[in-house]
Structures are given as structure tokens and as C-alpha cells.
Motif scaffolding. Structure first.
Motif, mmCIF file in Angstrom:
data_model
loop_
_atom_site.group_PDB
_atom_site.id
_atom_site.type_symbol
_atom_site.label_atom_id
_atom_site.label_comp_id
_atom_site.label_asym_id
_atom_site.label_seq_id
_atom_site.Cartn_x
_atom_site.Cartn_y
_atom_site.Cartn_z
ATOM 1 N N ALA A 105 -11.334 -62.989 15.369
ATOM 2 C CA ALA A 105 -10.195 -63.096 16.286
ATOM 3 C C ALA A 105 -9.623 -64.509 16.275
ATOM 4 O O ALA A 105 -8.395 -64.695 16.271
ATOM 5 N N TYR A 106 -10.505 -65.513 16.257
ATOM 6 C CA TYR A 106 -10.037 -66.901 16.226
ATOM 7 C C TYR A 106 -9.293 -67.206 14.923
ATOM 8 O O TYR A 106 -8.365 -68.026 14.906
ATOM 9 N N THR A 107 -9.720 -66.577 13.832
ATOM 10 C CA THR A 107 -9.028 -66.791 12.553
ATOM 11 C C THR A 107 -7.595 -66.280 12.633
ATOM 12 O O THR A 107 -6.651 -66.957 12.192
ATOM 13 N N VAL A 108 -7.422 -65.084 13.201
ATOM 14 C CA VAL A 108 -6.074 -64.546 13.386
ATOM 15 C C VAL A 108 -5.271 -65.473 14.302
ATOM 16 O O VAL A 108 -4.101 -65.781 14.035
ATOM 17 N N ALA A 109 -5.911 -65.933 15.371
ATOM 18 C CA ALA A 109 -5.224 -66.825 16.305
ATOM 19 C C ALA A 109 -4.820 -68.125 15.620
ATOM 20 O O ALA A 109 -3.708 -68.633 15.825
ATOM 21 N N LEU A 110 -5.713 -68.676 14.811
ATOM 22 C CA LEU A 110 -5.420 -69.936 14.122
ATOM 23 C C LEU A 110 -4.217 -69.783 13.191
ATOM 24 O O LEU A 110 -3.328 -70.644 13.170
ATOM 25 N N VAL A 111 -4.179 -68.683 12.437
ATOM 26 C CA VAL A 111 -3.038 -68.441 11.544
ATOM 27 C C VAL A 111 -1.756 -68.315 12.358
ATOM 28 O O VAL A 111 -0.715 -68.884 12.008
ATOM 29 N N ALA A 112 -1.828 -67.593 13.474
ATOM 30 C CA ALA A 112 -0.634 -67.408 14.300
ATOM 31 C C ALA A 112 -0.190 -68.717 14.939
ATOM 32 O O ALA A 112 1.017 -68.995 15.018
ATOM 33 N N PHE A 113 -1.132 -69.522 15.392
ATOM 34 C CA PHE A 113 -0.774 -70.835 15.942
ATOM 35 C C PHE A 113 -0.111 -71.698 14.878
ATOM 36 O O PHE A 113 0.860 -72.409 15.151
ATOM 37 N N ALA A 114 -0.647 -71.655 13.646
ATOM 38 C CA ALA A 114 -0.064 -72.441 12.555
ATOM 39 C C ALA A 114 1.346 -71.950 12.221
ATOM 40 O O ALA A 114 2.253 -72.748 11.966
ATOM 41 N N VAL A 115 1.546 -70.626 12.236
ATOM 42 C CA VAL A 115 2.870 -70.072 11.988
ATOM 43 C C VAL A 115 3.838 -70.520 13.077
ATOM 44 O O VAL A 115 5.003 -70.856 12.808
ATOM 45 N N ASP A 116 3.359 -70.545 14.316
ATOM 46 C CA ASP A 116 4.210 -70.999 15.423
ATOM 47 C C ASP A 116 4.622 -72.449 15.230
ATOM 48 O O ASP A 116 5.790 -72.798 15.410
ATOM 49 N N LEU A 117 3.669 -73.303 14.860
ATOM 50 C CA LEU A 117 4.012 -74.703 14.617
ATOM 51 C C LEU A 117 5.026 -74.833 13.487
ATOM 52 O O LEU A 117 5.958 -75.631 13.558
ATOM 53 N N SER A 118 4.830 -74.041 12.441
ATOM 54 C CA SER A 118 5.773 -74.083 11.326
ATOM 55 C C SER A 118 7.154 -73.630 11.772
ATOM 56 O O SER A 118 8.177 -74.204 11.373
ATOM 57 N N GLY A 119 7.202 -72.597 12.629
ATOM 58 C CA GLY A 119 8.477 -72.101 13.118
ATOM 59 C C GLY A 119 9.206 -73.105 13.970
ATOM 60 O O GLY A 119 10.446 -73.108 14.031
ATOM 61 N N LEU A 120 8.470 -73.976 14.648
ATOM 62 C CA LEU A 120 9.105 -74.984 15.498
ATOM 63 C C LEU A 120 9.842 -76.043 14.681
ATOM 64 O O LEU A 120 10.582 -76.853 15.239
ATOM 65 N N ARG A 121 9.641 -76.047 13.370
ATOM 66 C CA ARG A 121 10.374 -76.978 12.506
ATOM 67 C C ARG A 121 11.818 -76.550 12.298
ATOM 68 O O ARG A 121 12.644 -77.337 11.839
ATOM 69 N N GLY A 159 -9.000 -74.282 15.718
ATOM 70 C CA GLY A 159 -9.460 -74.683 14.391
ATOM 71 C C GLY A 159 -10.801 -75.384 14.443
ATOM 72 O O GLY A 159 -11.707 -75.104 13.640
ATOM 73 N N GLY A 160 -10.963 -76.313 15.398
ATOM 74 C CA GLY A 160 -12.236 -77.004 15.537
ATOM 75 C C GLY A 160 -13.352 -76.070 15.947
ATOM 76 O O GLY A 160 -14.491 -76.159 15.437
ATOM 77 N N ALA A 161 -13.065 -75.152 16.882
ATOM 78 C CA ALA A 161 -14.086 -74.193 17.315
ATOM 79 C C ALA A 161 -14.509 -73.286 16.163
ATOM 80 O O ALA A 161 -15.703 -72.996 15.986
ATOM 81 N N LEU A 162 -13.542 -72.848 15.365
ATOM 82 C CA LEU A 162 -13.846 -71.975 14.233
ATOM 83 C C LEU A 162 -14.695 -72.701 13.200
ATOM 84 O O LEU A 162 -15.649 -72.138 12.644
ATOM 85 N N LEU A 163 -14.376 -73.957 12.944
ATOM 86 C CA LEU A 163 -15.182 -74.747 12.008
ATOM 87 C C LEU A 163 -16.612 -74.896 12.503
ATOM 88 O O LEU A 163 -17.578 -74.726 11.743
ATOM 89 N N MET A 164 -16.770 -75.189 13.792
ATOM 90 C CA MET A 164 -18.105 -75.374 14.349
ATOM 91 C C MET A 164 -18.898 -74.073 14.344
ATOM 92 O O MET A 164 -20.103 -74.068 14.047
ATOM 93 N N LEU A 165 -18.231 -72.964 14.640
ATOM 94 C CA LEU A 165 -18.919 -71.674 14.594
ATOM 95 C C LEU A 165 -19.331 -71.328 13.164
ATOM 96 O O LEU A 165 -20.399 -70.742 12.941
ATOM 97 N N GLY A 166 -18.486 -71.686 12.197
ATOM 98 C CA GLY A 166 -18.852 -71.457 10.803
ATOM 99 C C GLY A 166 -20.109 -72.216 10.416
ATOM 100 O O GLY A 166 -20.995 -71.677 9.737
#
Length: 320
Positions: A18-34, A112-119
Motif C-alpha cells: 500500500a505504501y508503494t502505491v502511495a509513494l508512486v501517487a505522491f511522486a506523481v502529484d509532485l510531478s503534476g505540480l510542476r 519513502g523513508g518508512a518504506l525503505l526502513m520496512l524493506g
């Protein structure tokens, strides 16, 4: 309890998905803000990101709870359990920050940090759910380590805010320089200097202009980081004191300059210096942010280097 332990692991993997999907969506949102679109333009990606973050947090919490049931004790007695718990705290703090303000821009960094730590937790630090060493079989495990875990999660988010603060401050300085140049250019033209080729006019949209419209000022970010660091410092102070009391019960002495004890004290000194410099010496802005980030780097060094490399009475990682 083996089946419950496996269920806990599956739930943690589900949270990571779930966090992976969220991370991709957050990144897409940041990209869209450009794209410099209007402020009222829908941000569908960030809606998906927040929804999946809530789902991941729910799976994460149940994974932590079932780990405790499987082990028959509190779920923070080794590095794997500490990792899955403090990352949950960090995600919970991030979600809590959304009340009263839009802090969704932090999602990429916190998730992203939480996902890295969980990995790292599931691939390197994982141990089977089991009992604890005799030295850990104490009610102080409930008190001492739980506060340390929560404090670590709080300090992680504070350091993230400080990192964003540095970027935001740089953007504010560039914008101020652009506006100053725009003010000075007409005066130069009036004095006979050639026009053209100057800076962009004040208020001209920049590449990330819509993003900065959603991000609080660097001063507000710094104040929020300060509040979280203050909470984390209080928890770390309690951790230090409770650890000394537990050491007295377990080993007959409150302090022995063990590597873990020493590093815990070093971290306390760093955050005490941060709070003192911020409150009494006027250390605001960039210097405070650097000290906040340095403090959390010390926390990570204490967690990984001391636990995995140094020979310490507190080496309870459960691996190796």
C-alpha cells in the motif's frame, strides 16, 4: 502462535504494498505540480496517495499488534520490531499533521523513508516472534523502549520537515532576488541602461510555482519542526532516565558508559543544544534545520552502527 507470526509478516508486506502505491501517487502529484496549473485544479493523485496511506497504516498497525500476540509480549524487543513500530509512528504523525493544514507534500519523503526502513526490516533485521532474553524480561521493556520508539518516529518527521525547510528557504531567497531585480530594472532603464534580458517579472510563475503555493513558508516549517523536536526531546530524556533505572535493576549500576548509553547521551546533548540555541540564542532558519537533521543522523547511527557493530550490553538486534 507461528500462524499469527506469519500473519503479522504478511500484514507488514501488505502495508509495504500500500505504501508503494502511495509513494508512486505522491511522486506523481509532485510531478503534476510542476505544470503551473490553477490552484483549484484537482489533485487526483494525492487523493489516491492519502487513501492508500491510510490503508497501509491500518495494515501496519494490525501487523504490529499481531506480532505482539505471536510473541506473547510487547512488540518492540528487537530491531525488527522496533523498526516496524517507529515507522508506523512516523506515518501516524504524518497523517496527524494533516489536521488543520495541508501537509500532503511531505508524503513522498515520509512514506519513502518508512518504506525503505520496512524493506531493511523484513530483509535484514527479521527474526521469528519469540520470547526475550532474561535481561529484557522486565516491565521496563514496556516503558523504556516504547517511549524510545515513539520518540524516534517523531524525530524522523521533524528531520524531514527540516530538510524541506532548507529547500523552501532557498526558493524564498531566489524569489526575493528575482523580485528585487524586477524592481531595480525599471530604474536602470530610466537611467539609460538597456532593457531586456533581465530577471523575470515579480510574481512570474516558476517551474515549481504551484508546489510552493501548497507548501508553508520556511519559517512555519521551522516552527513545526521545533515543536516536534521538543516533543521528541522530552521522550528521549525519559528514555535516558528510564534506561539508567533499568540498568540499575538489571546490572547493579545506573551508568557504565556502554556504547549504547554513551550514544543515547550524545543524542540527548545534540537535541538539548538545538533547543537551547533555538530558544535563547536566536538560532532560527538554516542553522536550526542543519542541527535538527544532524540530531536524527545521530539517532540513525545509534540505531544501526551501535546495535550492529559495537560490542554492547544493549545488543538485542536478534540477528547475526
Amino acid at each position: 502462535m507461528t500462524d499469527i507470526g506469519q500473519l503479522s509478516t504478511l500484514l507488514i508486506y501488505g502495508a509495504m504494498a500500500a505504501y508503494t502505491v502511495a509513494l508512486v501517487a505522491f511522486a506523481v502529484d509532485l510531478s503534476g505540480l510542476r505544470d503551473r496549473g490553477p490552484a483549484d485544479k484537482p489533485r487526483r493523485a494525492v487523493g489516491i496517495a492519502m487513501s492508500t496511506t491510510w490503508v497501509g497504516a491500518a495494515l501496519h498497525l494490525v501487523g504490529v499488534l499481531t506480532r505482539g500476540i505471536a510473541a506473547g509480549r510487547v512488540p518492540w524487543a528487537n530491531m525488527y520490531e522496533f523498526s516496524i513500530l517507529f515507522t508506523f509512528v512516523a506515518v501516524a504523525v504524518f497523517l496527524g499533521l494533516q489536521r488543520g493544514r495541508d501537509m500532503r507534500f511531505l508524503g513522498t519523503f515520509v512514506i519513502g523513508g518508512a518504506l525503505l526502513m520496512l524493506g531493511i526490516a523484513v530483509s535484514v533485521l527479521y527474526v521469528r516472534a519469540d520470547g526475550v532474553q532474561p535481561a529484557l524480561d522486565s516491565y521496563w521493556l514496556v516503558i523504556h523502549v516504547s517511549i524510545a520508539t515513539i520518540g524516534t518516529g517523531v524525530l524522523a518527521v521533524a528531520a524531514t520537515l527540516s530538510g524541506v525547510q532548507l529547500v523552501r528557504e532557498r526558493q524564498e531567497l531566489r524569489r526575493a532576488e528575482t523580485e528585487q531585480a524586477a524592481v531595480e530594472e525599471p530604474a536602470l532603464v530610466g537611467a539609460g541602461a538597456p532593457a531586456g534580458g533581465g530577471a523575470a517579472p515579480a510574481g512570474a510563475p516558476g517551474r515549481w510555482s504551484r508546489l510552493w503555493e501548497t507548501v508553508p513558508s520556511s519559517a512555519e516549517l521551522e516552527r513545526l519542526a521545533f515543536r516536534l523536536n521538543a516533543v521528541g526531546f522530552v521522550m528521549w530524556t525519559f528514555t535516558l532516565i528510564a534506561g539508567a533505572i533499568w540498568a540499575e535493576h538489571a546490572w547493579g549500576r545506573p551508568w557504565g558508559w556502554d556504547p549504547k548509553e554513551t550514544w543515547t547521551f550524545v543524542i540527548w546533548v545534540v537535541y538539548a543544544a538545538y533547543l537551547h540555541a533555538r530558544a535563547t540564542r536566536g538560532w532560527e532558519g538554516r542553522r536550526a534545520a542543519y542541527l535538527s537533521i544532524f540530531g536524527f543522523v545521530c539517532v540513525l547511527a545509534n540505531y544501526f552502527v551501535v546495535n550492529l557493530i559495537f560490542n554492547s550490553l544493549h545488543s538485542y538486534s536478534g540477528i547475526g
